[in-house]
Design an enzyme around this catalytic site. Sequence first.
Site, PDB file in Angstrom:
ATOM      1  N   GLN A  10      45.253  17.405  21.893  1.00 13.51           N
ATOM      2  CA  GLN A  10      44.032  17.507  22.692  1.00 13.51           C
ATOM      3  C   GLN A  10      42.822  17.754  21.796  1.00 13.51           C
ATOM      4  O   GLN A  10      42.897  18.482  20.808  1.00 13.51           O
ATOM      5  CB  GLN A  10      44.182  18.637  23.706  1.00 13.51           C
ATOM      6  CG  GLN A  10      43.308  18.466  24.930  1.00 13.51           C
ATOM      7  CD  GLN A  10      43.790  19.311  26.089  1.00 13.51           C
ATOM      8  OE1 GLN A  10      44.969  19.599  26.209  1.00 13.51           O
ATOM      9  NE2 GLN A  10      42.883  19.706  26.948  1.00 13.51           N
ATOM     10  N   SER A  94      51.003  19.556  19.233  1.00 10.95           N
ATOM     11  CA  SER A  94      51.015  20.099  20.594  1.00 10.95           C
ATOM     12  C   SER A  94      51.449  19.017  21.583  1.00 10.95           C
ATOM     13  O   SER A  94      52.589  18.546  21.517  1.00 10.95           O
ATOM     14  CB  SER A  94      49.646  20.689  20.937  1.00 10.95           C
ATOM     15  OG  SER A  94      49.681  21.414  22.144  1.00 10.95           O
ATOM     16  N   LEU A  95      50.574  18.555  22.485  1.00 12.78           N
ATOM     17  CA  LEU A  95      50.989  17.509  23.427  1.00 12.78           C
ATOM     18  C   LEU A  95      51.477  16.264  22.702  1.00 12.78           C
ATOM     19  O   LEU A  95      52.279  15.485  23.229  1.00 12.78           O
ATOM     20  CB  LEU A  95      49.850  17.141  24.381  1.00 12.78           C
ATOM     21  CG  LEU A  95      48.803  16.130  23.890  1.00 12.78           C
ATOM     22  CD1 LEU A  95      49.193  14.694  24.205  1.00 12.78           C
ATOM     23  CD2 LEU A  95      47.445  16.439  24.465  1.00 12.78           C
ATOM     24  N   ARG A 119      52.397  19.587  32.627  1.00 15.55           N
ATOM     25  CA  ARG A 119      52.078  20.536  31.547  1.00 15.55           C
ATOM     26  C   ARG A 119      50.611  20.940  31.606  1.00 15.55           C
ATOM     27  O   ARG A 119      50.270  22.126  31.514  1.00 15.55           O
ATOM     28  CB  ARG A 119      52.416  19.898  30.200  1.00 15.55           C
ATOM     29  CG  ARG A 119      52.243  20.802  28.973  1.00 15.55           C
ATOM     30  CD  ARG A 119      52.709  20.035  27.737  1.00 15.55           C
ATOM     31  NE  ARG A 119      52.668  20.831  26.518  1.00 15.55           N
ATOM     32  CZ  ARG A 119      51.656  20.857  25.665  1.00 15.55           C
ATOM     33  NH1 ARG A 119      50.559  20.146  25.930  1.00 15.55           N
ATOM     34  NH2 ARG A 119      51.708  21.586  24.563  1.00 15.55           N
ATOM     35  N   HIS A 203      48.990  28.066  23.845  1.00 13.41           N
ATOM     36  CA  HIS A 203      49.901  28.531  22.795  1.00 13.41           C
ATOM     37  C   HIS A 203      49.815  30.040  22.592  1.00 13.41           C
ATOM     38  O   HIS A 203      49.776  30.535  21.465  1.00 13.41           O
ATOM     39  CB  HIS A 203      49.655  27.765  21.488  1.00 13.41           C
ATOM     40  CG  HIS A 203      49.884  26.294  21.626  1.00 13.41           C
ATOM     41  ND1 HIS A 203      51.135  25.749  21.819  1.00 13.41           N
ATOM     42  CD2 HIS A 203      49.013  25.255  21.657  1.00 13.41           C
ATOM     43  CE1 HIS A 203      51.020  24.433  21.944  1.00 13.41           C
ATOM     44  NE2 HIS A 203      49.747  24.112  21.850  1.00 13.41           N
ATOM     45  N   GLN A 252      57.237  25.852  22.668  1.00 16.84           N
ATOM     46  CA  GLN A 252      55.943  25.422  22.140  1.00 16.84           C
ATOM     47  C   GLN A 252      54.782  25.841  23.036  1.00 16.84           C
ATOM     48  O   GLN A 252      53.666  26.083  22.567  1.00 16.84           O
ATOM     49  CB  GLN A 252      55.952  23.895  21.973  1.00 16.84           C
ATOM     50  CG  GLN A 252      54.738  23.291  21.316  1.00 16.84           C
ATOM     51  CD  GLN A 252      54.319  22.023  22.012  1.00 16.84           C
ATOM     52  OE1 GLN A 252      53.794  22.056  23.112  1.00 16.84           O
ATOM     53  NE2 GLN A 252      54.559  20.886  21.373  1.00 16.84           N
TER      54      GLN A 252
END
Length: 313
Positions: A10, A94-95, A119, A203, A252
């Site tokens: 992102q 991440s994503l 998510r 996170h 994660q």
Amino acid sequence: MAIAFTFPGQGSQSVGMGKDLADAFPEARAVFDEVDAALGEKLSTLMWEGPEEKLTLTANAQPALMAVSMAAIRAMEARGFDMKSKIAYVAGHSLGEYSALCAAGMFSVADTARLLRTRGNAMQAAVPVGEGAMAAIIGLEQDVVQAACEEASSKGVCQIANDNGGGQLVISGSKDAVTEAARIATEKGAKRALMLPVSAPFHSALMSPAADAMRVALGEVDKKPPVVPVIANVTVSPLTDPDAIVNSLVEQVTGQVRWRETIEWFAANDVTTLYEVGTGKVLSGLARRINRDLTPVSITTPQDVETALANLA
């Protein structure tokens, strides 16, 4: 002399993303159509026309970034590219880890789009707006930033969310605690301690409800072993077992994205070239700062796809 594919997270999104791929390659357009159908809405129209503030919403940005990455992958595959024979590892920020796993065949495009929509919504809903925060700390070692987080923890949750390398660490948690940790980091000699314009404390332990939601969602989709190992954000180790990967994806949500260590792992394991597949060049820039022995290459435009195909032939 190995090659790895990496996938952006992102922040890389922008209005117009992927439109040139859709215009150039029918296989790319089919990905955007598949994502639209999976979500029951025209995400592609939002991606190509905006408005930017709506595209930036977590629940939109996450599947949008994956769609562009997969559009490039499908265009390459239609022209003879075979990941299993050409690529040693995949990883995503991440994503981007979901994009990496989709590219490696663990999830379908439609399931990945729905997982990322879930998510994004779950991460946004986990903490009321205004109660969480994130800050970028520039110019301090990880142990010093960790000490600042621990010192500020009397005011709430505060932890390192991302280790992006090049002296850039991102902290996340309760607003008061993150603000305090940023102040402490400045006192300890940080070049900058910048509060980030984010909508939730990603996170961090405050994301526990989102982690629970993802465990359920990941349990409901079909999974295949990826054709190449993924270097997981939270373990910095190669994983191919779907159950282990699911556990790492759940962890994660509340855990640290260890991107600096991921790039260093690549360098220590014979990877020489990192292709960043999708929108933007953020990961390529990070790679240059972390280890100059690695060659970062972006696959963003139709010309990038053609060039990569020629180089990977």
